[in-house]
Design an enzyme around this catalytic site. Structure first.
Site, mmCIF file in Angstrom:
data_model
loop_
_atom_site.group_PDB
_atom_site.id
_atom_site.type_symbol
_atom_site.label_atom_id
_atom_site.label_comp_id
_atom_site.label_asym_id
_atom_site.label_seq_id
_atom_site.Cartn_x
_atom_site.Cartn_y
_atom_site.Cartn_z
ATOM 1 N N GLY A 217 13.657 9.058 -16.465
ATOM 2 C CA GLY A 217 12.206 9.048 -16.591
ATOM 3 C C GLY A 217 11.603 7.710 -16.211
ATOM 4 N N ILE B 145 14.859 13.532 -10.310
ATOM 5 C CA ILE B 145 15.433 12.417 -9.556
ATOM 6 C C ILE B 145 16.947 12.497 -9.539
ATOM 7 C CG2 ILE B 145 15.704 9.909 -9.482
ATOM 8 C CD1 ILE B 145 12.870 9.685 -10.607
ATOM 9 N N HIS C 8 6.958 37.444 10.707
ATOM 10 C CA HIS C 8 8.405 37.729 10.716
ATOM 11 C C HIS C 8 9.024 37.140 11.984
ATOM 12 C CE1 HIS C 8 12.150 39.977 10.253
ATOM 13 N NE2 HIS C 8 12.051 40.316 11.522
ATOM 14 N N LEU D 255 0.842 -1.189 0.000
ATOM 15 C CA LEU D 255 0.000 0.000 0.000
ATOM 16 C C LEU D 255 0.884 1.248 0.000
ATOM 17 C CD1 LEU D 255 -2.898 -0.829 2.504
ATOM 18 C CD2 LEU D 255 -3.097 -0.387 0.051
ATOM 19 N N CYS E 129 5.523 5.919 -4.611
ATOM 20 C CA CYS E 129 5.801 7.154 -3.874
ATOM 21 C C CYS E 129 6.171 6.875 -2.421
ATOM 22 C CB CYS E 129 4.593 8.081 -3.939
ATOM 23 S SG CYS E 129 4.799 9.603 -2.993
#
Length: 459
Positions: free
Chosen positions: A269, A182, A445, A38, A42
């Site tokens: 790729g 990558i 800030h 699962l 990624c």
């Protein structure tokens, strides 16, 4: 009917599991087939493990340069076994989180290969059949192979990004083929940990898909840290080195160059895995290109009731884009009951180098090519208080707005926490906010995000 569902999802990665959970929350009966883990590439072999290693590398590099701030890190070293264990723990925690959501929302998980077998039917590898009027294919992708002699798997040390993540030790000298996202993240990882890299990029610059100024700045930073970046360089062959390791050969400026190394990363790729998510008979009814299945604007395939999203459908290959596409498909399937849609025209892109890089919308060059008159605002982060006190290197925030109206069309950031700040820019682009809207918003800030507000005010 026990094996009939409102939604069947093939693939448990970012294109599949969020859609499954959202559909289940809306009261739908959902099944997910995932033959590996699962979370998909990624979570298990890409974004999360890479960023875990990059976080340690960033802290290591920063700690080693904090003498001026009074922090002495004598004897600092990286324990690779502990780092890899940490990576696995992070991945396991997030993966278990998905599994717990599946259990809480009564999603049936089938841990096996599955194929869309026609309208309303999914065939599991064990011979069982599942039925639904709505099938979502989110089969993902894999690293693309490079047709170069020597890269057939027979040479030790030739890796793709997946295998390199699990190495128990760093290479002494890594050659990276591909100067895209990558490749640059691994170049940042290795140089931050004090290891030299050589990058071979066939295009005329690294990160060729991003703003040219970003490419130039990152090149200078990585070169300073020990990277040799070769552009216009095409790998021609790889051989076993005479004294061990590898010998890489490439063409650059009409001449053959070569060097020896002990590791080679191919990062050129990815290739879609959609074909394997359909039975042979279904594949005859569909069009595929480089493993991606052709879909229409709403991600419908040529088979009624079957949609495909994420890397399986090609296009922008980002985890958050795959998730957004999955949500979009749910709306097409079930209507508004499944929750809000996403603006698929505004997609932030992030590169987790050090410093971070992020962009959204149009660059000035892209706007010019499209014939859109624009104004550009730029703020150098060397004037940002948080950047100075944390010892950041060169960086900037660049905003591209429509001439006249000031409507924000795009943003390019190269600075600390750029990947967090870009969410603010994506919101502004998506909702048509102007430079004035941004300038009138108080930014706290000292923060890095002040740079975004300062850029909007820059003349």
């Amino acid at each position: 009917m026990e094996n009939r569902y409102d939604l069947i999802v093939i693939g448990g990665g970012p294109g599949g599991y969020p859609a499954a959970i959202r559909a289940a929350k809306a009261g739908k009966r959902v099944a997910v087939a995932e033959m590996a883990e699962l979370g998909g590439t990624c979570l298990n072999r890409g974004c999360i493990p890479t960023k875990t290693l990059l976080h340690t590398a960033e802290v290591y590099r920063e700690a080693g340069s904090m003498g001026e701030a009074g922090l002495l890190a004598d004897g600092l070293r990286v324990d690779m076994a502990a780092l890899l264990a940490r990576k696995e723990a992070v991945v396991r925690t997030l993966r278990e989180g998905i599994a717990s959501q599946f259990k809480a929302h009564k999603i049936d998980l089938f841990p096996c290969m599955a194929q869309a077998a026609g309208e309303g039917r999914v065939l599991l590898a064990d011979g069982r059949e599942l039925f639904s009027d709505h099938i979502l294919v989110a089969a993902g992708s894999e690293p693309a192979a490079l047709p170069v002699p020597g890269l057939d798997g027979s040479l030790a040390g030739a890796e793709d990004s997946t295998s390199l993540l699990d190495r128990p030790a760093l290479y002494d000298h890594l050659v990276i083929v591909g100067g895209g996202v990558i490749g640059m993240e691994f170049a940042s990882l290795y140089t931050s940990l004090g290891r030299p890299v050589t990058v071979l990029e066939a295009a005329d610059r690294i990160l060729p898909g991003l703003d040219r100024e970003i490419s130039q700045n990152l090149r200078m930073i990585l070169k300073k840290r020990g990277a040799d970046l070769r552009t216009g360089a095409a790998l021609s062959r790889v051989e076993a080195g005479p004294a061990g390791g590898l010998r890489c050969f490439w063409q650059e400026k009409g001449k053959e160059e070569s060097l020896s190394c002990d590791g080679l990363l191919v990062a050129v790729g990815r290739r879609g895995l959609a074909e394997g998510a359909f039975t042979p008979r279904c594949r005859e009814r569909l069009t595929f290109r480089k493993g991606y299945v052709q879909v229409d604007g709403d991600f419908r395939t040529g088979i009624p009731g079957v949609w495909a999203v994420g890397d399986a459908a090609g296009g922008i290959q980002l985890a958050h884009m795959a998730t957004a596409q999955g949500y979009h498909v749910l709306r097409a399937m079930f209507g508004e009951e499944t929750g809000p849609d996403k603006d698929l025209a505004v997609v932030p892109s992030c590169v987790y180098t050090d410093p971070e890089i992020a962009s959204v919308g149009l660059s000035a060059d892209e706007a010019k090519a499209a014939g859109i008159p624009v104004q550009t605002r730029k703020y150098l982060m060397s004037a940002n208080g948080r950047s100075v006190l944390t010892g950041q290197e060169r960086g900037f925030v660049k905003l591209v707005a429509e001439e006249g109206s000031g409507r924000l069309l795009g943003a390019q950031l190269m600075c600390a926490r750029a990947t967090d700040i870009i969410g603010e820019a994506a919101l502004a682009v998506s909702r048509g906010l102007t430079l004035r809207d941004i300038a009138e918003t108080i930014h706290p800030h000292p923060t890095f995000c002040e740079g975004f507000g300062e850029a909007a005010e820059a003349g």
